[in-house]
Design an enzyme around this catalytic site. Structure first.
Site, PDB file in Angstrom:
ATOM      1  N   TYR A  47       0.853  -1.204   0.000  1.00 11.82           N
ATOM      2  CA  TYR A  47       0.000   0.000   0.000  1.00 11.82           C
ATOM      3  C   TYR A  47       0.889   1.254   0.000  1.00 11.82           C
ATOM      4  CZ  TYR A  47      -4.358   2.601   0.683  1.00 11.82           C
ATOM      5  OH  TYR A  47      -5.431   3.442   0.529  1.00 11.82           O
ATOM      6  N   LYS A  78      -3.145   8.473   2.877  1.00 10.32           N
ATOM      7  CA  LYS A  78      -4.376   8.292   3.676  1.00 10.32           C
ATOM      8  C   LYS A  78      -4.185   8.798   5.107  1.00 10.32           C
ATOM      9  CE  LYS A  78      -7.318   6.296   0.734  1.00 10.32           C
ATOM     10  NZ  LYS A  78      -8.406   7.100   0.127  1.00 10.32           N
TER      11      LYS A  78
HETATM   12  O1  0WE Z   1      -6.987   2.948  -1.584  1.00  7.77           O
HETATM   13  C1  0WE Z   1      -7.039   1.926  -2.223  1.00  7.77           C
HETATM   14  C2  0WE Z   1      -6.647   1.904  -3.696  1.00  7.77           C
HETATM   15  C3  0WE Z   1      -5.942   3.132  -4.127  1.00  7.77           C
HETATM   16  C4  0WE Z   1      -5.190   3.057  -5.435  1.00  7.77           C
HETATM   17  C5  0WE Z   1      -5.190   1.989  -6.294  1.00  7.77           C
HETATM   18  C6  0WE Z   1      -4.473   2.046  -7.479  1.00  7.77           C
HETATM   19  C7  0WE Z   1      -4.382   0.894  -8.430  1.00  7.77           C
HETATM   20  C8  0WE Z   1      -4.043   1.332  -9.832  1.00  7.77           C
HETATM   21  C9  0WE Z   1      -4.463   4.175  -5.757  1.00  7.77           C
HETATM   22  N1  0WE Z   1      -3.740   4.250  -6.886  1.00  7.77           N
HETATM   23  C10 0WE Z   1      -3.740   3.221  -7.758  1.00  7.77           C
HETATM   24  N2  0WE Z   1      -2.996   3.350  -8.870  1.00  7.77           N
HETATM   25  C11 0WE Z   1      -3.053   2.456  -9.893  1.00  7.77           C
HETATM   26  O2  0WE Z   1      -2.325   2.579 -10.888  1.00  7.77           O
HETATM   27  N3  0WE Z   1      -7.413   0.757  -1.602  1.00  7.77           N
HETATM   28  C12 0WE Z   1      -7.726   0.773  -0.197  1.00  7.77           C
HETATM   29  C13 0WE Z   1      -7.448  -0.541  -2.297  1.00  7.77           C
HETATM   30  C14 0WE Z   1      -6.120  -1.187  -2.111  1.00  7.77           C
HETATM   31  O3  0WE Z   1      -5.070  -0.806  -2.876  1.00  7.77           O
HETATM   32  C15 0WE Z   1      -3.980  -1.536  -2.446  1.00  7.77           C
HETATM   33  C16 0WE Z   1      -4.362  -2.375  -1.395  1.00  7.77           C
HETATM   34  C17 0WE Z   1      -5.732  -2.147  -1.172  1.00  7.77           C
HETATM   35  C18 0WE Z   1      -6.586  -2.783  -0.129  1.00  7.77           C
HETATM   36  C19 0WE Z   1      -2.669  -1.522  -2.891  1.00  7.77           C
HETATM   37  C20 0WE Z   1      -1.750  -2.362  -2.304  1.00  7.77           C
HETATM   38  C21 0WE Z   1      -2.116  -3.192  -1.264  1.00  7.77           C
HETATM   39  C22 0WE Z   1      -3.420  -3.212  -0.801  1.00  7.77           C
END
Ligand code: 0WE
Length: 256
Positions: free
Chosen positions: A156, A163
């Protein structure tokens, strides 16, 4: 009578039908709110038009890249013209460059840090400031967070730092806007199968981990985020501000 009868809201962050923003928007609409929507980029325009269009052909749908001050200015000028005031704002927007979510946090580039914080955190401040003059009867601002803000979730990475910044901004905005009766809160959601989660290595295992370890032994449903979003937007939450509310099947309370 719905919880949000007569309220006017704007929703940032619908990408498709699985978006958390869409789940909360549906709940807000079901409770009687009239909503405007924004979309990020031409790519998502059709999706948002198709979804938001279910609330009627005259639903306000506007383009907004939250990193562009001119976009934000134009959105709120149009909302002022069409709605006259505003009660609710949903921030469900996040982005970090993919490479920053794959490698070692130690290698986070200045550019990836800047982008992640601009899109995912500073945007809340910018939207709150633009919304404030329209929130003449008070208001409720809801932003989406994730547990990676407070504990290390492998991969993450810089999103966790962004966040953490979003959650801290929620508290400072709550203090700043409290005298205007504008409340600002975060929902920290358990992992959801959205576009933003697609392609994240080990995401399926993460859902299984929650099923095994969360007190409720299951994952969170979009409709449950909707209900919590509706509560935070409602007058029932009139004394709740600056908080991070966990909607995660209880996962956050566990130490092991
Ligand atoms: O906040 C999120 C996702 C945020 C996110 C996801 C992406 C994927 C594609 C922000 N930027 C990008 N950029 C991209 O190119 N989550 C809480 C979902 C999430 O994302 C993760 C998680 C979880 C859960 C990323 C790594 C590990 C766990």
């Amino acid at each position: 009578m719905g919880l949000l009868e007569g309220k006017l809201g704007i929703v940032f962050g619908v990408a498709n039908k699985r978006s958390i923003a869409w789940a909360i928007a549906q709940a807000w609409a079901r409770e009687g709110a009239k909503l405007a929507f924004t979309y990020q980029g031409e790519r998502l325009k059709e999706n948002v038009e198709e979804l938001a269009g279910t609330f009627g052909p005259d639903t306000l749908i506007l383009p907004c890249d939250v990193t562009r001050d001119a976009d934000i200015e134009s959105v709120f000028a149009t909302v002022k013209e069409k709605f006259g005031r505003l009660d609710l704002l949903l921030h469900s927007v996040a982005f970090a460059p993919r490479e920053a979510l794959e490698g070692d946090f130690l290698n986070t580039s200045r550019e990836a840090f800047k982008i992640a914080h601009d899109v995912s955190s500073y945007s809340l401040i910018a939207l709150a400031r633009a919304a404030e003059p329209l929130m003449t009867n008070g208001g409720s601002i809801v932003a989406m967070s994730y547990y990676g803000a407070e504990k290390v979730i492998p991969h993450y990475n810089v999103m966790g730092v962004a966040k953490a910044s979003l959650e801290a901004s929620t508290r400072y905005l709550a203090y700043s806007l409290g005298p205007k009766k504008v409340r600002v809160n975060c929902i920290s959601a358990g992992p959801m199968n959205t576009l933003a989660a697609r392609g994240i290595a080990g995401f399926g295992d993460m859902l299984k981990h929650y099923e095994a370890h969360a007190p409720l032994k299951r994952n969170v449903l979009p409709d449950e985020l909707g209900h919590t979003g509706a509560f935070l937007a409602s007058d029932g939450a009139a004394a709740i501000t600056g908080q991070v509310l966990y909607v995660d099947a209880g996962y956050q309370i566990m130490g092991m």
